[in-house]
Each structure stands twice: as structure tokens, then as C-alpha cells.
Scaffold this active site. Structure first.
Site, PDB file in Angstrom:
ATOM      1  N   HIS A   1      35.553  34.675  38.858  1.00  0.00           N
ATOM      2  CA  HIS A   1      36.087  35.240  37.537  1.00  0.00           C
ATOM      3  C   HIS A   1      35.321  34.368  36.416  1.00  0.00           C
ATOM      4  CE1 HIS A   1      39.199  37.116  34.662  1.00  0.00           C
ATOM      5  NE2 HIS A   1      38.835  35.881  33.899  1.00  0.00           N
ATOM      6  N   CYS A   2      34.689  35.169  35.531  1.00  0.00           N
ATOM      7  CA  CYS A   2      33.727  34.487  34.682  1.00  0.00           C
ATOM      8  C   CYS A   2      34.466  34.445  33.373  1.00  0.00           C
ATOM      9  CB  CYS A   2      32.424  35.031  34.414  1.00  0.00           C
ATOM     10  SG  CYS A   2      31.305  34.334  33.325  1.00  0.00           S
ATOM     11  N   ILE A   3      34.829  33.232  32.644  1.00  0.00           N
ATOM     12  CA  ILE A   3      35.578  33.007  31.389  1.00  0.00           C
ATOM     13  C   ILE A   3      34.593  33.485  30.317  1.00  0.00           C
ATOM     14  CG2 ILE A   3      36.872  31.142  32.305  1.00  0.00           C
ATOM     15  CD1 ILE A   3      35.227  29.116  30.852  1.00  0.00           C
TER      16      ILE A   3
ATOM     17  N   VAL B   1      35.038  37.247  30.041  1.00  0.00           N
ATOM     18  CA  VAL B   1      36.333  37.610  29.970  1.00  0.00           C
ATOM     19  C   VAL B   1      36.563  38.659  30.842  1.00  0.00           C
ATOM     20  CG1 VAL B   1      38.402  37.920  28.587  1.00  0.00           C
ATOM     21  CG2 VAL B   1      36.116  37.095  27.586  1.00  0.00           C
ATOM     22  N   ASN B   2      35.974  38.487  32.246  1.00  0.00           N
ATOM     23  CA  ASN B   2      36.228  39.391  33.154  1.00  0.00           C
ATOM     24  C   ASN B   2      35.766  39.079  34.669  1.00  0.00           C
ATOM     25  OD1 ASN B   2      36.492  42.260  34.320  1.00  0.00           O
ATOM     26  ND2 ASN B   2      34.610  43.030  33.499  1.00  0.00           N
TER      27      ASN B   2
END
Length: 223
Positions: A72-74, A77-78
Site C-alpha cells: 500500500h503506497c501512501i 493513496v492506493n
């Protein structure tokens, strides 16, 4: 290209598990099937109350299972999964190219910072700002290079960030089909599409890994 790839990563669903999903090979137990359940109980997510396809994992942030989840990549945002992993990689590559270009353009200003003040073509304040911009771009480019190197290793071995530990425990990784086919599992077979955040219609229909529900495996894999 950076903006296009970034928007595709952000707004493309990485892949959700269909409701009441069951693998087609659960009953047949086809030796060539990619199902991770062969020889054991089918994978099931107690939080989603649904079956789990091979290589899918539950994301605590998105509160759902994601197909071939990498992480999950901040920053986007996905989640990064089966259906947007290619776009994520292209975003990294084009951002790296941009930061390298910026670093090269700022290099003369970086050199000027160490020259005698009488030879400066800009004000001390401007030179200090350009010096700082060079350092930040160089640091960002180097960090991206390391990140790209890591993901290049993962792609060529057909592994996700989550699967690294599992791969280390196996004698031969069952999803490793050879670097060329591994690349095609992510980028498709149409090389003209490799550098844009798009897939050809043929690849979407003919490569199950892009859809994220089924994955070909090696017949000689040893766990």
C-alpha cells in the site's frame, strides 16, 4: 508521462476479489494450475468473508483483499497490485529520469557554488537555492534508483514485495517463468505498450496475470 502514470496508479483499481470467489481448479487439482491451495485447504479471508485467489493479500488500510498485492503506497493513496503495478513502475522510471535531468541541469550551479565569489553569475541567495535544489534532486534520484533496482529484481523473478520472504524459503520459486516471460506478466507482450500506462486488448484477454486472478506456474517448482 509522470502525470499520466501517476494518475493511472491513483485511479486504477489494483484488483478486487469477486464476491463469493472460488478457484476453478479447486476440484480438478490440475498440476499446471496456479492455485496455491493445491494439496491443502483453500485460502480464505476471514475479514472479507471470501475466498482468496493466489497471491492476493488483505490490505488493512483499504480493508479489502487486493489481487497480487505488492504494497500500500501512501504517495499514490492506493494499493499497488496486479492491475496497476505496471503504472507504478513506469511512474518510478519517469520520475527518476526527470530528477536525473534536473540534477544535470543544476550541476553547473552546484560547481559555481564552490568557485570564487567574483566569478559568480548570480546573487549569493540564488546560488544557495540552486545548490540546495541540486542536492535534493541528487538525493531523490539516488533513492529512486535504489527503489527501481529493487523492483527490477522483483519483476524479473516474478515476485512481489510481500512474497520475498516466501520465495527465500522455497528451493525454486513457482512463479518464476524466466525473466522474459516474467516481464510479460507485468508489461504485456506488445513491446510498444511497455513504456506507456496502457495494455493492448490482446494482452488483457490473453494474459491472466494482468487480470490478477490466475497465474501460470513452473511444473518443476520445489517448495
Amino acid at each position: 508521462m509522470i502525470l499520466w502514470c501517476y494518475l493511472m496508479v491513483v485511479f486504477t483499481d489494483p484488483g478486487s476479489v469477486p464476491e463469493n470467489w472460488r478457484h476453478d481448479a479447486e476440484d480438478s487439482r490440475d498440476p499446471g494450475s496456479s492455485s496455491e491451495e493445491q494439496g491443502g485447504a483453500p485460502r480464505y479471508c476471514s475479514r472479507c468473508q471470501n475466498g482468496k485467489p493466489p497471491r492476493s493479500h488483505h490490505c488493512s488500510v483499504c480493508n479489502r483483499c487486493v489481487l497480487k498485492m505488492d504494497h500500500h503506497c501512501i504517495w499514490v493513496v492506493n494499493c499497488v497490485g496486479a492491475r496497476n503495478y505496471k503504472y507504478f513502475l513506469l511512474f518510478l522510471v519517469y520520475t527518476f529520469a526527470e530528477t536525473v535531468l534536473d540534477t544535470l541541469v543544476l550541476l553547473p550551479n552546484f560547481i559555481e557554488f564552490f568557485q570564487d565569489e567574483s566569478r559568480h553569475s548570480s546573487s549569493p541567495g540564488d546560488i544557495a537555492i540552486l545548490f540546495l535544489a541540486f542536492v535534493l534532486n541528487l538525493a531523490f534520484a539516488l533513492s529512486l534508483l535504489c527503489f527501481i533496482g529493487m523492483h527490477t529484481s522483483l519483476v524479473t523473478s516474478n515476485t512481489t514485495s510481500i512474497e520475498v520472504y516466501e520465495r527465500k524459503k522455497s528451493v525454486s520459486w513457482k512463479y518464476d517463468l524466466g525473466w522474459r516471460r516474467n516481464l510479460e506478466q507485468v508489461f504485456g507482450t506488445k513491446k510498444l505498450f511497455w513504456f506507456v500506462p496502457l495494455y493492448s486488448t490482446d494482452d488483457v484477454h490473453n494474459i491472466p496475470a494482468i487480470r490478477g486472478l490466475e497465474f501460470p506456474t513452473r511444473s518443476d517448482a520445489i517448495v
